[in-house]
Design an enzyme around this catalytic site. Structure first.
Site, PDB file in Angstrom:
ATOM      1  CG  HIS A 256      -1.814  -1.144   1.417  1.00  0.00           C
ATOM      2  ND1 HIS A 256      -2.864  -1.415   0.561  1.00  0.00           N
ATOM      3  CD2 HIS A 256      -1.855  -2.099   2.377  1.00  0.00           C
ATOM      4  CE1 HIS A 256      -3.513  -2.494   0.982  1.00  0.00           C
ATOM      5  NE2 HIS A 256      -2.926  -2.931   2.080  1.00  0.00           N
ATOM      6  CG  ASP A 257       1.776   3.001   3.633  1.00  0.00           C
ATOM      7  OD1 ASP A 257       1.973   2.712   4.831  1.00  0.00           O
ATOM      8  OD2 ASP A 257       0.682   3.427   3.208  1.00  0.00           O
TER       9      ASP A 257
END
Ligand code: RIB
Ligand code: CA
Length: 329
Positions: A256-257
């Site tokens: 995600h990040d």
């Protein structure tokens, strides 16, 4: 090959395993210059997030003149809900279980300065150093950004771009059927930020769930590369992989990040769609939902877009970039 000067970025983060991997990617990418890092409560309480930040900086090496601050310890108007069940009690896959042959910690805890400036102060200092030339990348709940909009709007409106990992436009949430974690933890902050008119690039679950490493790939990388970053990738992700296997039936790690950082490195990795997005802040079942107005009516009949959302990604090209960068160090 890009020849311009690196993009100067500030990371606002709640490390968190994928946050830590995003920080490593940012530090190991010549396209970016990380000038500030601030922590926020989210995956873990903010004090733990800060300890984890220093642990990752020790591993990666801390850039000279990096400004570091500690942000919000609680959301604007909700009790903090963490994700230690995913990231481990320490937020980094419970690294203290790992020892060297002499019994010392494989990942020693790092002394955190007693006094760290608040996030908003670090952001203001960064703007003083690099006026009109900063991108903010948020990797956790938007509490720090919402507070800064209240306390120091002139500074915040100087960001060239705000790239935020969060939300879910045309896919389910990951905390509830409707909500993605970063928005769910502080829906009021997210709504305030989306309504602010800031130049927002949203990197939602629609694309971050397409950039995934599985356990086999992570173990294969660790068997081929003895460098600290890849060993950390193996050591820090076991807990999250076990959680994913138990809950979803497959041992996978969505990046995600790291993808939000990837968008700062190479915006062509994703296709952006202008959207008007609102956040449900009250719904019993839908709190934290990011509701995009995607009706196929005349644009003039819809509210104008308040952000650009990444709705498609070149997943193989990002995964290659991510692995190449971490294998180098
Ligand atoms: O939903 C994923 C997001 O929530 C990521 O930023 C992860 O670190 C957690 O904060
Ligand atoms: Ca995060």
């Amino acid at each position: 090959m890009k020849t311009e000067r690196p993009t100067r970025v500030i990371l606002d983060t709640d490390p968190g395993v994928d946050d830590a991997l995003a920080l490593l990617l940012a530090l190991y990418s010549p396209e970016l210059e990380v000038v500030g890092v601030t922590t926020v409560c989210g995956n873990v309480p903010v004090e733990q997030a800060t300890r984890n930040l220093f642990r990752v900086l020790k591993l990666a090496g801390t850039p000279q003149n990096l400004l570091i601050g500690q942000g919000a310890s609680r959301p604007l108007s909700e009790p903090l809900q963490t994700a230690t069940h995913v990231h481990g009690a320490d937020g980094l896959g419970e690294l203290d279980r790992l020892r060297n042959e002499d019994g010392s910690l494989s990942y020693p805890n790092v002394e955190v300065p007693a006094e760290l400036p608040p996030a908003q102060e670090v952001w203001a200092q960064c703007h003083q150093r690099y006026p009109e030339d900063l991108t903010l990348i948020t990797l956790g709940p938007l509490t720090n950004l919402a507070r800064a909009l209240d306390s120091n709007p002139d500074i915040i409106r100087k960001f060239r771009n705000v790239i935020s990992m969060g939300g879910a436009v045309a896919v389910p949430g990951n905390v509830t059927a409707a909500a993605e974690f970063n928005i769910f933890v502080d829906p009021h902050a997210a709504q305030q930020v989306f309504a602010s008119g800031l130049p927002m690039t949203l990197v939602p679950l629609d694309v971050t769930t397409q950039v995934v490493l599985n356990r086999e790939r992570i173990l294969a990388l660790a068997a081929q590369h003895a460098n600290p970053a890849i060993q950390f990738l193996r050591d820090a992700t076991g807990h999250a992989l076990n959680f994913s296997e138990k809950v979803e039936g497959q041992a996978i790690l969505p990046l995600h990040d790291p993808l939000a950082v990837g968008v700062a490195i190479d915006p062509t990795l994703v296709d952006l769609t202008p959207l008007h997005v609102q956040v449900e802040t009250e719904g019993r079942l839908t709190k934290g939902m990011t509701l995009a107005d995607r009706r196929t009516i005349r644009e003039s009949l819809k509210p104008s877009s308040n952000l650009k959302a990444a709705l498609s990604v070149d997943a193989p090209r990002f995964l290659t970039l991510f692995q190449d960068r971490l294998c180098r160090k």
